[in-house]
Design a protein around this motif. Sequence first.
Motif, PDB file in Angstrom:
ATOM      1  N   SER A 271       0.845  -1.188   0.000  1.00  0.00           N
ATOM      2  CA  SER A 271       0.000   0.000   0.000  1.00  0.00           C
ATOM      3  C   SER A 271       0.885   1.245   0.000  1.00  0.00           C
ATOM      4  N   GLY A 272       0.259   2.383  -0.236  1.00  0.00           N
ATOM      5  CA  GLY A 272       1.020   3.614  -0.421  1.00  0.00           C
ATOM      6  C   GLY A 272       1.833   4.043   0.782  1.00  0.00           C
ATOM      7  N   THR A 273       1.448   3.604   1.978  1.00  0.00           N
ATOM      8  CA  THR A 273       2.151   4.042   3.190  1.00  0.00           C
ATOM      9  C   THR A 273       3.097   2.983   3.743  1.00  0.00           C
ATOM     10  N   ASP A 274       3.211   1.853   3.069  1.00  0.00           N
ATOM     11  CA  ASP A 274       4.105   0.790   3.538  1.00  0.00           C
ATOM     12  C   ASP A 274       5.553   1.122   3.203  1.00  0.00           C
ATOM     13  N   TYR A 275       6.417   0.976   4.209  1.00  0.00           N
ATOM     14  CA  TYR A 275       7.847   1.084   3.978  1.00  0.00           C
ATOM     15  C   TYR A 275       8.418  -0.301   3.653  1.00  0.00           C
ATOM     16  N   ILE A 276       9.458  -0.318   2.864  1.00  0.00           N
ATOM     17  CA  ILE A 276      10.168  -1.560   2.537  1.00  0.00           C
ATOM     18  C   ILE A 276      11.446  -1.597   3.365  1.00  0.00           C
ATOM     19  N   HIS A 277      11.578  -2.631   4.159  1.00  0.00           N
ATOM     20  CA  HIS A 277      12.780  -2.818   4.986  1.00  0.00           C
ATOM     21  C   HIS A 277      13.482  -4.097   4.567  1.00  0.00           C
ATOM     22  N   TRP A 278      14.785  -4.121   4.771  1.00  0.00           N
ATOM     23  CA  TRP A 278      15.568  -5.341   4.621  1.00  0.00           C
ATOM     24  C   TRP A 278      16.383  -5.559   5.897  1.00  0.00           C
ATOM     25  N   TYR A 279      16.321  -6.776   6.388  1.00  0.00           N
ATOM     26  CA  TYR A 279      17.132  -7.205   7.511  1.00  0.00           C
ATOM     27  C   TYR A 279      17.871  -8.467   7.092  1.00  0.00           C
ATOM     28  N   ARG A 280      18.947  -8.763   7.800  1.00  0.00           N
ATOM     29  CA  ARG A 280      19.615 -10.032   7.561  1.00  0.00           C
ATOM     30  C   ARG A 280      19.837 -10.734   8.895  1.00  0.00           C
ATOM     31  N   GLN A 281      19.921 -12.044   8.819  1.00  0.00           N
ATOM     32  CA  GLN A 281      20.088 -12.846  10.022  1.00  0.00           C
ATOM     33  C   GLN A 281      21.249 -13.807   9.829  1.00  0.00           C
ATOM     34  N   LEU A 282      22.287 -13.591  10.619  1.00  0.00           N
ATOM     35  CA  LEU A 282      23.422 -14.503  10.625  1.00  0.00           C
ATOM     36  C   LEU A 282      23.065 -15.714  11.460  1.00  0.00           C
ATOM     37  N   PRO A 283      23.738 -16.826  11.261  1.00  0.00           N
ATOM     38  CA  PRO A 283      23.416 -18.046  12.015  1.00  0.00           C
ATOM     39  C   PRO A 283      23.451 -17.815  13.518  1.00  0.00           C
ATOM     40  N   SER A 284      22.417 -18.306  14.181  1.00  0.00           N
ATOM     41  CA  SER A 284      22.301 -18.250  15.655  1.00  0.00           C
ATOM     42  C   SER A 284      22.261 -16.827  16.210  1.00  0.00           C
ATOM     43  N   GLN A 285      21.808 -15.874  15.413  1.00  0.00           N
ATOM     44  CA  GLN A 285      21.679 -14.497  15.893  1.00  0.00           C
ATOM     45  C   GLN A 285      20.303 -13.950  15.553  1.00  0.00           C
ATOM     46  N   GLY A 286      19.964 -12.832  16.183  1.00  0.00           N
ATOM     47  CA  GLY A 286      18.751 -12.136  15.798  1.00  0.00           C
ATOM     48  C   GLY A 286      18.982 -11.346  14.524  1.00  0.00           C
ATOM     49  N   PRO A 287      17.899 -10.994  13.846  1.00  0.00           N
ATOM     50  CA  PRO A 287      18.050 -10.200  12.616  1.00  0.00           C
ATOM     51  C   PRO A 287      18.716  -8.846  12.902  1.00  0.00           C
ATOM     52  N   GLU A 288      19.376  -8.313  11.895  1.00  0.00           N
ATOM     53  CA  GLU A 288      19.948  -6.977  12.009  1.00  0.00           C
ATOM     54  C   GLU A 288      19.537  -6.142  10.810  1.00  0.00           C
TER      55      GLU A 288
ATOM     56  N   VAL B  41      19.404  -3.736   7.680  1.00  0.00           N
ATOM     57  CA  VAL B  41      20.293  -3.476   6.545  1.00  0.00           C
ATOM     58  C   VAL B  41      19.969  -2.129   5.913  1.00  0.00           C
ATOM     59  N   ILE B  42      18.722  -1.951   5.501  1.00  0.00           N
ATOM     60  CA  ILE B  42      18.355  -0.741   4.773  1.00  0.00           C
ATOM     61  C   ILE B  42      16.840  -0.638   4.700  1.00  0.00           C
ATOM     62  N   HIS B  43      16.324   0.551   4.403  1.00  0.00           N
ATOM     63  CA  HIS B  43      14.885   0.678   4.189  1.00  0.00           C
ATOM     64  C   HIS B  43      14.615   1.831   3.225  1.00  0.00           C
ATOM     65  N   GLY B  44      13.417   1.840   2.654  1.00  0.00           N
ATOM     66  CA  GLY B  44      13.034   2.921   1.756  1.00  0.00           C
ATOM     67  C   GLY B  44      11.530   2.962   1.561  1.00  0.00           C
ATOM     68  N   LEU B  45      11.077   4.043   0.942  1.00  0.00           N
ATOM     69  CA  LEU B  45       9.651   4.195   0.672  1.00  0.00           C
ATOM     70  C   LEU B  45       9.395   4.212  -0.834  1.00  0.00           C
ATOM     71  N   THR B  46      10.007   5.164  -1.524  1.00  0.00           N
ATOM     72  CA  THR B  46       9.779   5.255  -2.970  1.00  0.00           C
ATOM     73  C   THR B  46      11.087   5.370  -3.748  1.00  0.00           C
ATOM     74  N   SER B  47      12.032   6.108  -3.196  1.00  0.00           N
ATOM     75  CA  SER B  47      13.280   6.352  -3.930  1.00  0.00           C
ATOM     76  C   SER B  47      14.327   5.301  -3.588  1.00  0.00           C
ATOM     77  N   ASN B  48      15.263   5.130  -4.496  1.00  0.00           N
ATOM     78  CA  ASN B  48      16.389   4.238  -4.234  1.00  0.00           C
ATOM     79  C   ASN B  48      17.219   4.800  -3.085  1.00  0.00           C
ATOM     80  N   VAL B  49      17.823   3.900  -2.323  1.00  0.00           N
ATOM     81  CA  VAL B  49      18.550   4.290  -1.115  1.00  0.00           C
ATOM     82  C   VAL B  49      19.912   3.620  -1.112  1.00  0.00           C
ATOM     83  N   ASN B  50      20.886   4.325  -0.577  1.00  0.00           N
ATOM     84  CA  ASN B  50      22.228   3.750  -0.412  1.00  0.00           C
ATOM     85  C   ASN B  50      22.682   3.965   1.026  1.00  0.00           C
TER      86      ASN B  50
END
Lengths: 109, 113
Positions: free
Chosen positions: A28-45, A47-56
């Motif tokens: 939906s229009g108000t949803d943010y896109i997030h990325w997390y990563r999870q290393l073995p035996s750890q909680g997620p951490e 990585v990055i997030h965005g709404l409409t524009s590309n992000v670095n």
Amino acid sequence: DAKTTQPNSMESNEEEPVHLPCNHSTISGTDYIHWYRQLPSQGPEYVIHGLTSNVNNRMASLAIAEDRKSSTLILHRATLRDAAVYYCILRDGDNQFYFGTGTSLTVIP
Amino acid sequence: EAQVTQNPRYLITVTGKKLTVTCSQNMNHEYMSWYRQDPGLGLRQIYYSMNVEVTDKGDVPEGYKVSRKEKRNFPLILESPSPNQTSLYFCASRAGTGTYEQYFGPGTRLTVT
């Protein structure tokens, strides 16, 4: 039904770029896109997030399609320490986070 | 060191025996959340809290209770655990409105027999 879909697994050679895709066709229009990563035996951490524009940031880049129905996480030079499960997530306006099932990234030396 | 801590890390219990998994953060974060992680299903949000005395249901709240009496603590309570609640549980926190990075605890592996 899952709000995001990702390939179960991907492989990359060390020091090569990696493009991890994610589909979120019901976003939906108000949803943010997030990325997390999870290393073995750890909680997620985070990585990055965005709404409409590309992000670095220092970890990765996020490319968001113009219609926002898909996105791609880009690791510019994969290292062995990048081997993890990468999750594509939608965060809605009520602050609920919807994780996908994740892509397990294998980095080949 | 800024961190989210969970206790216990491992727990084996029997059906129906009430249990509490504690979660504490030392970052003065407003937002806290509980997730469960199951094979093939990724992480699913159970409950979240925007601040003290404010809690909301996530995607899979059935069978769980939470409370937020202090800013730093957000315990997860299973009044009558069942085998389908066997899972890996994660607590997370983030600073608050306008922030985006969640910090996750190390996880609690719960087995209900």
